[in-house]
Design an enzyme around this catalytic site. Sequence first.
Site, PDB file in Angstrom:
ATOM      1  CE  LYS A 118      -1.795   5.265  -5.489  1.00 15.88           C
ATOM      2  NZ  LYS A 118      -0.473   5.917  -5.468  1.00 15.88           N
ATOM      3  N   GLY A 133      -0.474   3.616   0.904  1.00 11.65           N
ATOM      4  CA  GLY A 133      -0.044   3.037  -0.364  1.00 11.65           C
ATOM      5  C   GLY A 133       1.174   3.714  -0.958  1.00 11.65           C
TER       6      GLY A 133
END
Length: 413
Positions: free
Chosen positions: A58, A122
């Site tokens: 991410k 993330g």
Amino acid sequence: MEKIYGLLGRKLGHSWSAPIHHALGCGGYRLIELEPEELAPFLRREDIGGLNVTIPYKRDVMPLCQEIDEAALAIGSVNTIVRRADGKLYAYNTDAAGFCWMARRAGIDFAGKKAVILGSGGASLTARAMARKLGAREVAVISRSGPDNYDNLDRHADADIVVNTTPVGMYPNTGAAAVNLTRFPRCTGVLDVIYNPRRTALLLQAEELGIPCSDGLPMLVAQATAAEEHFYGKPIPDSENERILAMLRRDTQNIVLIGMPGCGKTTVGEALARLSGREAIDIDQRIVERTGRSIPDIFARDGEAAFRALEREETAAAGKLSGKILLTGGGVVKDQRNYAPLRQNGRIYQLQRDLTALATDGRPLSAGADLAEMYAQRAPLYARFRDAVIDNNGAVEDTAAAIWRDFLEHSGD
């Protein structure tokens, strides 16, 4: 040129993203597993249409995108990438919209509250940014080695909301929790971004304590619909979130049958399998297949304690499955440790049958026993485990139909 749509990650065997996007009309959506060195070459492909991004990429994809949405930049991670007509990769964070919908749907209000975010990856970036956006007065991030860690949680005992963004408790390593909620006596809301199992150990404890809570499936669904809006540039009504969530709940939740020995669990389970098209898993039969011995033989030669240990192991394994019918032994409720595996992915039905009609052949604890006394001892245990009681004194097909109707009505609970 046919466009590529899919979920980008390293290990994706657990993902439910594909059926969500298929239900939204993206029939070609697929899972794309890449090693880190393959990431940059893949994102240079001109036939990319739209991608979702998950662990561990991410943040890694951000330098590879030409345009990043301001909100995603502020969060510090992206989960949606689209190649536009100008050839550029545009990046967004639709997890943010998913997180807000999950919290709102669970009735958890961050305004003026203190939130504790478990984990620093993330998903944690999104959770802390949205907690602040939703009005949290304080946000504490707990990591294994940071200044706020699991050894000094007491400094945050005044937390109102606990959010788990770690993989602790995720399939296949179910049964573990990152924290004990009793360490947060003021807690009024628990969110867990894990969606498999349906109820992690953290959420099972929240349920037991009467704390409003949610797993991560609503977040997964809502972020997917937001991603599809970026993929195709068309708005999608919120009603689609509820429709797809209900579909996934129905398809992935187990139906669990408990009840006195001889009350008809196997027979009803077989009828229910025919009615629903689901596979029936007989836990006692799994013990027989594993040991190569009959249940009466195990009881006679090894004793009840040895059988219960085998039962506990097979119950734990079966409870990790999704979308099945689980048939338990009559005494499975005697060990409280069997509750969490059965409940984590299941709705539990107690079959009720007149004691005079209970079959006793081949049942070591029933043969020659006082069934009324046995039921008196077990009734509170069945009540502790069950979600619903179904009468099984009539036709087997009627019992199966009653369970299926109830399940279709309540599988989204």
